[in-house]
Write an enzyme that holds these catalytic residues in place. Sequence first.
Site, short mmCIF file in Angstrom:
data_model
loop_
_atom_site.label_atom_id
_atom_site.label_comp_id
_atom_site.label_asym_id
_atom_site.label_seq_id
_atom_site.Cartn_x
_atom_site.Cartn_y
_atom_site.Cartn_z
CD GLU A 1 -1.68 -4.49 3.66
OE1 GLU A 1 -1.49 -4.06 4.87
OE2 GLU A 1 -2.84 -4.96 3.37
CG HIS B 1 -3.87 -3.62 7.53
ND1 HIS B 1 -4.00 -4.69 6.47
CD2 HIS B 1 -5.03 -3.48 8.01
CE1 HIS B 1 -5.32 -4.73 6.23
NE2 HIS B 1 -5.93 -4.31 7.23
#
Length: 323
Positions: free
Chosen positions: A265, A284
């Site tokens: 991430e 994201h």
Amino acid sequence: MSKPRALVTAPLRGPGLDRLRDVADVEFDPWIEYQPIRLYSADDLAARLAEVSADLLVCEADECRGPVFEQPLRVVASTRGDPTNVDVDEATAAGIPVLHAPGRNADGVAEMAVALMLAVNRHLIMGDRDMRAGTVFAETIPYQRYRAWQVAGRTVGLVGLGAVGRAAMWRFEGLGMKVIAYDPYQPDADSDLDELLATADVVSMHAPAIPETAGMIGAEQFAAMRPGTIYLNTARAALHDTDALVEALASGHLGGAGLDHVQGEILPPDHPLTKLDNVVLTPHIGGATYDTEVNQTDMVVEDICRLLAGERPHRLANPEVWR
């Protein structure tokens, strides 16, 4: 009969939430409203269920396993497309139906793919940076630095033709692009992968991250793409070899990349991807729209209502529990 009681830790929105409140007493406590965010462990979630005497659970990211299924639950509804926060096998063993919301964010993610393509192709981030820094006119002028081919008339290859791929298809077509697609599970996909890579001016990834697709785009596949190809990934970074992607970008073989996901991430500030001007990175957020919350609410609440009425839910992750 008294209404069932629902613990809702997922962000719900729109008429579906009102409908849920019509059929259940709702304890509405979404994780997204907390700063920093609050996600329950399985033990904490079980304790919270017991505290409010809930027999319906609607969640998105809390850990649903073990002690959660020792509670007297009639259903667990995960608002995710794939209920990865739920141990579905344990739920099945406990006889608890698991609902989910496939395709909830398809339009949002498809829009992100288009946005990334345009940002990469038209050098929007670099142009914005020049405007803010006052470096518009230097040794060259922006018309020299930032020329690009228009996307109308170009070919985009979709790798994966599920809900997001189909939502992306008509958007790219609306820009005047020719769309080809590879998906071995969809009979209307019209290309094999080798043909797609050799033909497309833009390659956009929409495949699920499963063992069969892990690292499916590596050095060989990047080399097979046309010089100047733009690579987009709004799905999962596990679909490509990041080192091979960096090499293809740094060498100039690829024209650029737009990525809405990286492994873990986050990237360290000195990661090679952060140093490349032909890369646009977003954290994201493809599915981060209020409409996604409305969609997931409608899906899970519809199926909760069906379940309470004794009817089979439409989106059941463990159909074997339904008799």
